[in-house]
Design a protein around this motif. Structure first.
Motif: not given
Length: 320
Positions: A69, A73, A78-79, A82-83, A85-86, A98, A101, A117, A120
């Protein structure tokens, strides 16, 4: 030729028998593509590594996915980051990612995104319950790293607040000490003192002062660095643990010597020897003496009569 070799390396890596070794090789190759500004190839290679990581069972799987991930980045997607990391399950690993990130956003001067971030990351880690936690030590260490990161992101009050809320004592003390050093480097001496005063244990505060002195020295503020060392040496007198006190005196003496204060270095070394005579455990006393001997040799100090007598007294006790 370099690109051709990297392309060949990808093909060769995919023939590696063991999954984790194949994964590591692909991630290393993706980093080389990034260095060569071939982000498209880096993403393509990371996608292969991701596919391998998804097949690995156990807790190790999440840390492998986090690396992928972060790679996505850095490669500019970034997409995809994120996917990836999901599909990470462990909240400590998600929070770790994160934090990575946030660091990336900060270096790109996207400071609002970096702070958001990082908040988060903290919220994710805070939400992790005891039953969900795979490694408590890693979790507390990450709390400390997040607090220090807030200081590095120029949010001193938030950093100190989070550090003080860390339940595990060693990580709490470590975070506050590191924050104090960061704040000194930023020229925020009053806030650094606030972090220092939040350290409850004298031994920890003593080592924090040494770290702050190092920071002042890096700023070439030699007089202030020396004053902080004086303060650390004075505080050492109140530390009940002789081994900690000895280690501190040794570190203080080294720095006094480095800062061009041989007399103060000599005094700290002598006080260290007096402390070592009070260490009861043979192993700890031997380790402390060895460290002090190394310093005396480096500083080219000769033993005086008083120090010889202290050593002879220790020898007589050992023989008895």
């Amino acid at each position: 030729k370099a690109f051709e070799m990297l392309d060949d390396a990808v093909e060769a890596a995919q023939e590696i028998e063991f999954n984790e070794e194949r994964y590591r090789a692909l991630v290393e190759i993706s980093n080389l593509y990034l260095e060569a500004k071939r982000n498209d190839k880096a993403i393509e290679t990371l996608d292969k590594a991701k596919a391998i990581a998804e097949t690995i069972e156990g807790g190790h799987r999440d840390s492998l996915l986090v690396n992928v991930s972060l790679g996505f980045l850095k490669a500019g997607s970034l997409d995809l980051a994120d996917r990836t990391l999901d599909i990470v399950a462990d909240k400590t690993q998600i929070s770790t990612c994160l934090v990575g990130f946030a660091q990336h956003f900060w270096t790109k001067d996207e400071k609002d995104d970096a702070l958001e971030t990082l908040e988060e990351a903290y919220a994710m880690l805070k939400s992790q319950g005891e039953r969900e936690t795979r490694d408590s030590r890693a979790r507390y260490a990450l709390f400390a790293n997040i607090a220090v990161q807030f200081a590095q992101f120029e949010k001193a009050e938030r950093a100190i607040e989070l550090a003080q809320n860390i339940e595990e004592e060693n990580e709490r003390m470590s975070a506050l000490s590191r924050i104090a050093q960061v704040l000194v480097l930023q020229g925020k001496d009053e806030l650094a003192r606030q972090s220092l005063q939040a350290i409850e244990i004298d031994a920890n505060r003593m080592f924090a002062l040494i770290g702050m002195s190092d920071a002042k020295n890096r700023l070439e503020q030699k007089e202030e660095a020396i004053n902080l060392l004086d303060e650390a040496a004075h505080l050492a007198e109140t530390v009940p643990q002789f081994t900690s006190r000895s280690t501190a005196y040794n570190e203080v003496a080294k720095r006094f010597l480095e800062y061009g204060e041989p007399e103060k270095a000599r005094q700290s070394a002598h006080e260290n020897l007096e402390v070592i005579t009070q260490i009861r455990d043979d192993n700890n006393r031997a380790v402390a003496l060895a460290a002090l001997a190394e310093f005396y040799e480096k500083a080219e100090f000769d033993l005086n009569d008083s120090e010889r007598e202290l050593l002879l007294a220790m020898i007589r006790r050992a023989e008895f």
